[in-house]
Design a protein around this motif. Structure first.
Motif, mmCIF file in Angstrom:
data_model
loop_
_atom_site.group_PDB
_atom_site.id
_atom_site.type_symbol
_atom_site.label_atom_id
_atom_site.label_comp_id
_atom_site.label_asym_id
_atom_site.label_seq_id
_atom_site.Cartn_x
_atom_site.Cartn_y
_atom_site.Cartn_z
ATOM 1 N N GLU A 72 0.847 -1.194 0.000
ATOM 2 C CA GLU A 72 0.000 0.000 0.000
ATOM 3 C C GLU A 72 0.879 1.239 0.000
ATOM 4 O O GLU A 72 1.870 1.303 0.730
ATOM 5 N N ILE A 73 0.504 2.210 -0.823
ATOM 6 C CA ILE A 73 1.326 3.399 -1.023
ATOM 7 C C ILE A 73 0.403 4.589 -1.260
ATOM 8 O O ILE A 73 -0.705 4.428 -1.772
ATOM 9 N N ASP A 74 0.836 5.769 -0.881
ATOM 10 C CA ASP A 74 0.061 6.990 -1.143
ATOM 11 C C ASP A 74 0.154 7.340 -2.632
ATOM 12 O O ASP A 74 1.140 7.034 -3.300
ATOM 13 N N ALA A 75 -0.880 8.016 -3.136
ATOM 14 C CA ALA A 75 -0.926 8.385 -4.548
ATOM 15 C C ALA A 75 0.282 9.235 -4.947
ATOM 16 O O ALA A 75 0.850 9.048 -6.018
ATOM 17 N N ALA A 76 0.683 10.148 -4.083
ATOM 18 C CA ALA A 76 1.829 11.014 -4.398
ATOM 19 C C ALA A 76 3.120 10.213 -4.520
ATOM 20 O O ALA A 76 3.948 10.483 -5.401
ATOM 21 N N ASP A 77 3.294 9.214 -3.663
ATOM 22 C CA ASP A 77 4.502 8.380 -3.737
ATOM 23 C C ASP A 77 4.498 7.509 -4.983
ATOM 24 O O ASP A 77 5.535 7.332 -5.632
ATOM 25 N N LEU A 78 3.340 6.966 -5.343
ATOM 26 C CA LEU A 78 3.236 6.172 -6.564
ATOM 27 C C LEU A 78 3.491 7.050 -7.781
ATOM 28 O O LEU A 78 4.166 6.637 -8.724
ATOM 29 N N GLU A 138 -7.274 -9.519 -8.277
ATOM 30 C CA GLU A 138 -6.123 -9.596 -9.178
ATOM 31 C C GLU A 138 -5.769 -8.249 -9.814
ATOM 32 O O GLU A 138 -4.701 -8.109 -10.388
ATOM 33 N N THR A 139 -6.667 -7.267 -9.731
ATOM 34 C CA THR A 139 -6.410 -5.975 -10.367
ATOM 35 C C THR A 139 -6.038 -4.930 -9.324
ATOM 36 O O THR A 139 -6.387 -5.040 -8.157
ATOM 37 N N GLN A 140 -5.315 -3.911 -9.783
ATOM 38 C CA GLN A 140 -4.935 -2.827 -8.873
ATOM 39 C C GLN A 140 -6.139 -1.956 -8.579
ATOM 40 O O GLN A 140 -7.114 -1.975 -9.310
ATOM 41 N N ASN A 141 -6.045 -1.181 -7.507
ATOM 42 C CA ASN A 141 -7.158 -0.308 -7.116
ATOM 43 C C ASN A 141 -6.921 1.134 -7.554
ATOM 44 O O ASN A 141 -7.434 2.055 -6.964
ATOM 45 N N TRP A 142 -6.143 1.323 -8.601
ATOM 46 C CA TRP A 142 -5.855 2.667 -9.094
ATOM 47 C C TRP A 142 -5.757 2.660 -10.618
ATOM 48 O O TRP A 142 -5.528 1.634 -11.242
ATOM 49 N N GLU A 143 -5.921 3.858 -11.169
ATOM 50 C CA GLU A 143 -5.761 4.096 -12.608
ATOM 51 C C GLU A 143 -5.121 5.462 -12.773
ATOM 52 O O GLU A 143 -4.998 6.225 -11.814
ATOM 53 N N LEU A 144 -4.741 5.769 -13.998
ATOM 54 C CA LEU A 144 -4.302 7.122 -14.308
ATOM 55 C C LEU A 144 -4.714 7.469 -15.713
ATOM 56 O O LEU A 144 -5.017 6.599 -16.514
ATOM 57 N N VAL A 145 -4.775 8.750 -15.989
ATOM 58 C CA VAL A 145 -5.158 9.234 -17.309
ATOM 59 C C VAL A 145 -3.944 9.097 -18.221
ATOM 60 O O VAL A 145 -2.849 9.570 -17.894
ATOM 61 N N MET A 146 -4.158 8.424 -19.338
ATOM 62 C CA MET A 146 -3.059 8.171 -20.270
ATOM 63 C C MET A 146 -2.862 9.387 -21.187
ATOM 64 O O MET A 146 -3.829 10.062 -21.541
ATOM 65 N N TYR A 182 1.856 -2.357 -6.398
ATOM 66 C CA TYR A 182 1.335 -1.340 -5.489
ATOM 67 C C TYR A 182 -0.180 -1.193 -5.569
ATOM 68 O O TYR A 182 -0.768 -1.283 -6.641
ATOM 69 N N ASP A 183 -0.792 -0.947 -4.426
ATOM 70 C CA ASP A 183 -2.173 -0.524 -4.304
ATOM 71 C C ASP A 183 -2.168 0.838 -3.628
ATOM 72 O O ASP A 183 -1.292 1.121 -2.800
ATOM 73 N N LEU A 184 -3.128 1.687 -3.964
ATOM 74 C CA LEU A 184 -3.228 2.969 -3.272
ATOM 75 C C LEU A 184 -3.782 2.755 -1.884
ATOM 76 O O LEU A 184 -4.715 1.981 -1.673
ATOM 77 N N ARG A 185 -3.169 3.445 -0.949
ATOM 78 C CA ARG A 185 -3.595 3.362 0.451
ATOM 79 C C ARG A 185 -4.976 3.972 0.606
ATOM 80 O O ARG A 185 -5.286 4.996 0.024
ATOM 81 N N GLU A 213 3.002 -3.150 -14.835
ATOM 82 C CA GLU A 213 4.125 -3.539 -13.967
ATOM 83 C C GLU A 213 3.943 -3.046 -12.531
ATOM 84 O O GLU A 213 4.057 -3.818 -11.578
ATOM 85 N N TYR A 214 3.633 -1.780 -12.378
ATOM 86 C CA TYR A 214 3.480 -1.203 -11.039
ATOM 87 C C TYR A 214 2.150 -1.604 -10.398
ATOM 88 O O TYR A 214 2.034 -1.600 -9.171
#
Length: 92
Positions: free
Chosen positions: A14-20, A53-61, A84-87, A79-80
């Motif tokens: 688990e990691i904060d969004a800013a750290d990821l 099996e999937t991450q709990n975050w996304e980002l705008v491409m 990592y999952d967002l805290r 890969e990431y």
């Protein structure tokens, strides 16, 4: 040791969004073609997970460019996403 309810170990940290964001941005810049100065990583945001099996975050491409930055960033998300999952912050 982090265990889930079914007794299996958690595989994502688990990691904060800013750290990821910092990790993604650093690796994106390392892999990015020197010919592209327009593409960049945006801050990841939390989403509801469809399964474990999937991450709990996304980002705008970024939009498609001649250097293939969007495809490379998509590889980084995969890969990431395995690492990592967002805290989840609980208001208190």
């Amino acid at each position: 040791m982090n265990l889930t309810l079914n007794g299996k170990m958690k595989t994502r940290t688990e990691i904060d969004a800013a750290d990821l964001y910092v990790l993604l941005q650093r690796e994106f810049r390392r892999r990015q073609s020197p010919d592209c100065a327009n593409c960049f990583v945006q801050l990841p945001f939390r989403v509801d997970r469809h399964d474990t099996e999937t991450q709990n975050w996304e980002l705008v491409m970024p939009p498609q460019c001649a250097s293939g930055c969007a495809a490379m960033l998509d590889e980084l998300v995969v890969e990431y996403g395995m690492l990592y999952d967002l805290r989840t912050h609980v208001a208190g």
